[in-house]
Write a protein that holds these residues in place. Structure first.
Motif, PDB file in Angstrom:
ATOM      1  N   GLY A 217      11.718   3.125   1.010  1.00 22.73           N
ATOM      2  CA  GLY A 217      11.322   3.322  -0.374  1.00 22.73           C
ATOM      3  C   GLY A 217      12.462   3.607  -1.320  1.00 22.73           C
ATOM      4  O   GLY A 217      12.260   3.673  -2.541  1.00 22.73           O
ATOM      5  N   ASN A 218      13.679   3.773  -0.789  1.00 28.72           N
ATOM      6  CA  ASN A 218      14.828   4.124  -1.628  1.00 28.72           C
ATOM      7  C   ASN A 218      16.043   3.241  -1.412  1.00 28.72           C
ATOM      8  O   ASN A 218      17.108   3.510  -1.958  1.00 28.72           O
ATOM      9  N   ASP A 219      15.903   2.183  -0.613  1.00 31.78           N
ATOM     10  CA  ASP A 219      17.040   1.313  -0.338  1.00 31.78           C
ATOM     11  C   ASP A 219      17.102   0.157  -1.328  1.00 31.78           C
ATOM     12  O   ASP A 219      16.096  -0.222  -1.936  1.00 31.78           O
TER      13      ASP A 219
ATOM     14  N   LYS B 120       0.835  -1.210   0.000  1.00 29.76           N
ATOM     15  CA  LYS B 120       0.000   0.000   0.000  1.00 29.76           C
ATOM     16  C   LYS B 120       0.867   1.257   0.000  1.00 29.76           C
ATOM     17  O   LYS B 120       0.557   2.254  -0.667  1.00 29.76           O
ATOM     18  N   THR B 121       1.967   1.216   0.736  1.00 26.72           N
ATOM     19  CA  THR B 121       2.849   2.392   0.856  1.00 26.72           C
ATOM     20  C   THR B 121       3.793   2.526  -0.337  1.00 26.72           C
ATOM     21  O   THR B 121       4.082   3.638  -0.781  1.00 26.72           O
ATOM     22  N   TYR B 122       4.285   1.382  -0.851  1.00 23.66           N
ATOM     23  CA  TYR B 122       5.363   1.428  -1.854  1.00 23.66           C
ATOM     24  C   TYR B 122       4.950   0.781  -3.183  1.00 23.66           C
ATOM     25  O   TYR B 122       5.787   0.238  -3.903  1.00 23.66           O
ATOM     26  N   ARG B 123       3.681   0.856  -3.525  1.00 25.09           N
ATOM     27  CA  ARG B 123       3.132   0.117  -4.673  1.00 25.09           C
ATOM     28  C   ARG B 123       3.951   0.280  -5.954  1.00 25.09           C
ATOM     29  O   ARG B 123       4.175  -0.682  -6.703  1.00 25.09           O
ATOM     30  N   ASP B 124       4.405   1.500  -6.241  1.00 25.62           N
ATOM     31  CA  ASP B 124       5.091   1.746  -7.514  1.00 25.62           C
ATOM     32  C   ASP B 124       6.615   1.626  -7.409  1.00 25.62           C
ATOM     33  O   ASP B 124       7.323   1.799  -8.411  1.00 25.62           O
ATOM     34  N   CYS B 125       7.119   1.335  -6.217  1.00 31.86           N
ATOM     35  CA  CYS B 125       8.564   1.131  -6.049  1.00 31.86           C
ATOM     36  C   CYS B 125       8.943  -0.261  -6.551  1.00 31.86           C
ATOM     37  O   CYS B 125       8.136  -1.187  -6.552  1.00 31.86           O
TER      38      CYS B 125
ATOM     39  N   SER C  48      13.550  -5.930   4.208  1.00 29.27           N
ATOM     40  CA  SER C  48      13.548  -5.110   2.987  1.00 29.27           C
ATOM     41  C   SER C  48      12.130  -4.851   2.490  1.00 29.27           C
ATOM     42  O   SER C  48      11.803  -3.739   2.064  1.00 29.27           O
ATOM     43  N   ILE C  49      11.278  -5.874   2.531  1.00 23.50           N
ATOM     44  CA  ILE C  49       9.884  -5.692   2.109  1.00 23.50           C
ATOM     45  C   ILE C  49       9.209  -4.663   3.016  1.00 23.50           C
ATOM     46  O   ILE C  49       8.493  -3.767   2.543  1.00 23.50           O
ATOM     47  N   TYR C  50       9.435  -4.756   4.316  1.00 16.84           N
ATOM     48  CA  TYR C  50       8.833  -3.800   5.253  1.00 16.84           C
ATOM     49  C   TYR C  50       9.308  -2.382   4.964  1.00 16.84           C
ATOM     50  O   TYR C  50       8.558  -1.410   5.091  1.00 16.84           O
ATOM     51  N   ASN C  51      10.573  -2.262   4.539  1.00 17.61           N
ATOM     52  CA  ASN C  51      11.217  -0.971   4.309  1.00 17.61           C
ATOM     53  C   ASN C  51      10.972  -0.440   2.896  1.00 17.61           C
ATOM     54  O   ASN C  51      11.440   0.638   2.547  1.00 17.61           O
ATOM     55  N   GLY C  52      10.254  -1.200   2.073  1.00 19.58           N
ATOM     56  CA  GLY C  52      10.022  -0.755   0.694  1.00 19.58           C
ATOM     57  C   GLY C  52      11.269  -0.752  -0.154  1.00 19.58           C
ATOM     58  O   GLY C  52      11.396   0.021  -1.101  1.00 19.58           O
TER      59      GLY C  52
ATOM     60  N   THR D 242       7.527  -4.411  -9.554  1.00 17.47           N
ATOM     61  CA  THR D 242       7.143  -3.440  -8.531  1.00 17.47           C
ATOM     62  C   THR D 242       6.394  -4.143  -7.400  1.00 17.47           C
ATOM     63  O   THR D 242       5.978  -5.305  -7.522  1.00 17.47           O
ATOM     64  N   TYR D 243       6.200  -3.410  -6.312  1.00 15.62           N
ATOM     65  CA  TYR D 243       5.448  -3.972  -5.193  1.00 15.62           C
ATOM     66  C   TYR D 243       4.015  -4.311  -5.601  1.00 15.62           C
ATOM     67  O   TYR D 243       3.458  -5.321  -5.169  1.00 15.62           O
ATOM     68  N   GLY D 244       3.431  -3.472  -6.427  1.00 12.28           N
ATOM     69  CA  GLY D 244       2.078  -3.748  -6.897  1.00 12.28           C
ATOM     70  C   GLY D 244       2.014  -5.025  -7.725  1.00 12.28           C
ATOM     71  O   GLY D 244       1.101  -5.857  -7.559  1.00 12.28           O
TER      72      GLY D 244
END
Length: 541
Positions: free
Chosen positions: A228-230, A34-39, A251-255, A50-52
């Motif tokens: 979201g940037n790591d 939900k937070t990082y869908r497009d990362c 890593s998944i938790y951190n996006g 992507t996460y989505g």
């Protein structure tokens, strides 16, 4: 707030204790989507997802499993190298309400049959090339379906297996049944670890255990994360508890973006670091050794890595210093075990590092150093004792092994079997192992298992297996053997025999034939005497 035992070093913005939310790993994953869908979530040799897109595949795989009859609490085994399908399968199994049974792809048939039979797995997800090995033991297990993963575009699906892509496609065509999960009680993962009987035992890690350790890792290193940037260099095997939690779940938790690398090849890893500039690198000491000795490693941009975690085995202080000096990185050594999901301690970014120690406790992690004899009395600062741990990451117990569980979990404390000391600042040092476990390249090897295979050789009368210091692997496996009267065997024959019954990393690298082995007054073989003798020889060399 927890007091003492190292927590005095915590700054105000990092909690010494955390409230573990009553959510499942499925819920934690969905929060990140939900937070990082497009990362970007995964990278695999240039292919990104992507996460989505990952969630769509996870939900489809979960629904596909349900279409095969997988229900809540059923065990589904994964025997894969690091690849996107591993991540999809792992979270898909949990989303379906089932339990992940972790299997090392190097497992030989004997080991594989034990884990599959012990776990009662109904489904196995494995590499197409490994499917025949599974089929060889399938009749001795409850496995009804083998889902094969093809990493090559032109691969032919092995007969008798279901393609991974087909399970996903079938899942897209049916609704996903939402399963109620009790995070505190429901097991998420059976993490197989060696046992005193020579057979591996399954540590039952609940959803709450894994959520807790994910958050503990995150908060402990929150100053170093850029959500979201790591990018995490994910070359530690995800079937290993260290890789599963620190590389994948955190890593998944951190996006973060996971650079999924199926095997550790130093030159390839260096090229990937140069091209992809990871910011996190959880590894074992042998990986750092191999990278350190690559020509011109200082030119590969390793200084993009903000945090290098080292675990799985003790890291020599000289190696740590040399690696940091050459690469411009900082290595934070920690400690964990399968039974604790796994991390309990680490050197931190917010307090002075103490090379040679495993650092400070994670949030919500209590520990004591207790008397080796009574297991209760706390020993004074600086004195040796057994490290015991209590916290939300500690396992529920061993799968179908109540006696082993009772020995290891006592009054809420996890008895690690590791001999340790604590200094006046609360930093813990591991000085020896109460158990006889050997750690080679981060893999746990239990001497009794190796000895049992040695005893199956018709020429072997007695055998003792010990770990001896090794500059590269940390320790390597050495076997001392007494042959039966009149029998003959060569080193090569013994090693070939072991290769047929053991994973490659368990096979003895050194063989020494003797006319007799040291024994106690009651005839018990004395492993410690040979270990000390071998260590002294290496140290004196």
């Amino acid at each position: 707030m927890l007091q003492g035992y190292g927590f005095q070093h915590y700054p105000a913005h990092i909690p010494t204790s955390i409230d573990v939310p009553e959510i499942s790993m499925r819920d934690l994953f969905r929060q990140s989507v939900k937070t990082y869908r497009d990362c970007v979530a995964t990278w695999f040799y240039g292919r990104q997802m992507t996460y989505g897109e990952l969630q769509q595949a996870v939900d489809a795989f979960a629904a596909g499993l349900q279409g095969l009859g997988v229900g809540k609490g059923d065990r589904v085994a994964i025997m894969l190298p690091n690849c996107p399908q591993y991540v999809i399968a792992y979270y898909g199994i949990l989303t379906a309400g089932a339990v992940v049974a972790q299997v090392n792809p190097m497992s030989v048939p004997r080991e594989l049959q034990h884990i599959l039979a012990d776990s009662g797995a109904k489904v196995m997800v494995t590499l197409d090339a490994l499917a025949p090995r599974v089929q060889g033991v399938q009749s001795e297990t409850d496995v009804a379906y083998i889902i094969s993963v093809a990493l090559q575009d032109q691969s032919v699906t092995p007969e008798g297996t279901t393609p991974f892509a087909a399970v996903v496609q079938n899942g897209l065509a049916r609704p996903l049944d939402e399963v109620m999960i009790d995070p505190a009680e429901d097991v998420a993962v059976l993490q197989y670890t060696g046992g005193t009987t020579g057979l591996s035992k399954g540590a039952m890690l609940t959803h709450r255990n894994l959520v807790a350790n994910t958050l503990q890792c995150y908060y402990f290193f929150r100053d170093s994360y850029h959500p979201g940037n790591d990018t995490c260099l994910t070359v530690l095997p995800l079937f290993h508890v260290f890789g599963m939690t620190v590389c994948m779940n955190v890593s998944i938790y951190n996006g973060a973006r996971l650079l999924l690398i199926p095997r550790f090849d130093p030159a390839e890893v260096a090229q990937i670091i140069k091209a992809e500039q990871p910011t996190m690198f959880p590894g074992v000491p042998t990986m750092y050794t191999a990278l350190l000795h690559l020509p011109n490693i200082e030119n590969y941009g390793l200084n993009s890595i903000r945090v290098c975690n080292s675990g799985g085995a003790p890291m020599p202080v000289e190696l740590m210093r040399a690696f940091e000096a050459k690469t411009g990185t900082t290595v934070y050594e920690g400690f964990g075990l399968s039974e604790a999901s796994p991390v309990t301690h680490c050197n931190s970014t917010f307090a002075p590092r103490k090379p040679g120690t495993i650092g400070l406790p994670y949030p919500s992690t209590e520990y004591k150093i207790v008397d080796l004899e009574d297991g209760v009395t706390e020993v004074p600062v600086g004195e040796i004792g057994e490290l015991v741990i209590r916290g939300p990451q500690v396992m529920k117990g061993y799968w179908n092994m109540p006696e082993e569980t009772a020995r290891t979990l006592r009054d809420g404390w996890l008895y690690t079997g590791d001999i340790a000391t604590v200094d006046e600042d609360g930093y813990v040092s591991i000085v020896d192992r109460k158990k006889d476990m050997i750690i080679a390249s981060g893999y746990n090897i239990y001497p009794r298992e190796v000895e049992e295979v040695l005893y199956e050789h018709p020429a072997v009368q007695e055998a003792i297996v010990v770990g001896v210091p090794d500059a590269y692997r940390g320790e390597t496996v050495k076997a001392f053997i007494v042959l039966k009267a009149g029998a003959q065997a060569t080193e090569d024959e013994i090693i070939a025999h072991c290769k047929a019954g053991l994973s490659p990393y368990k096979v003895p690298k050194l063989i020494e034939f003797r006319s007799e082995l040291p024994k106690s007054s009651v005839g018990k073989l004395l492993r410690r005497a040979l270990r000390e003798e071998s260590t002294a020889k290496v140290d004196g060399a």
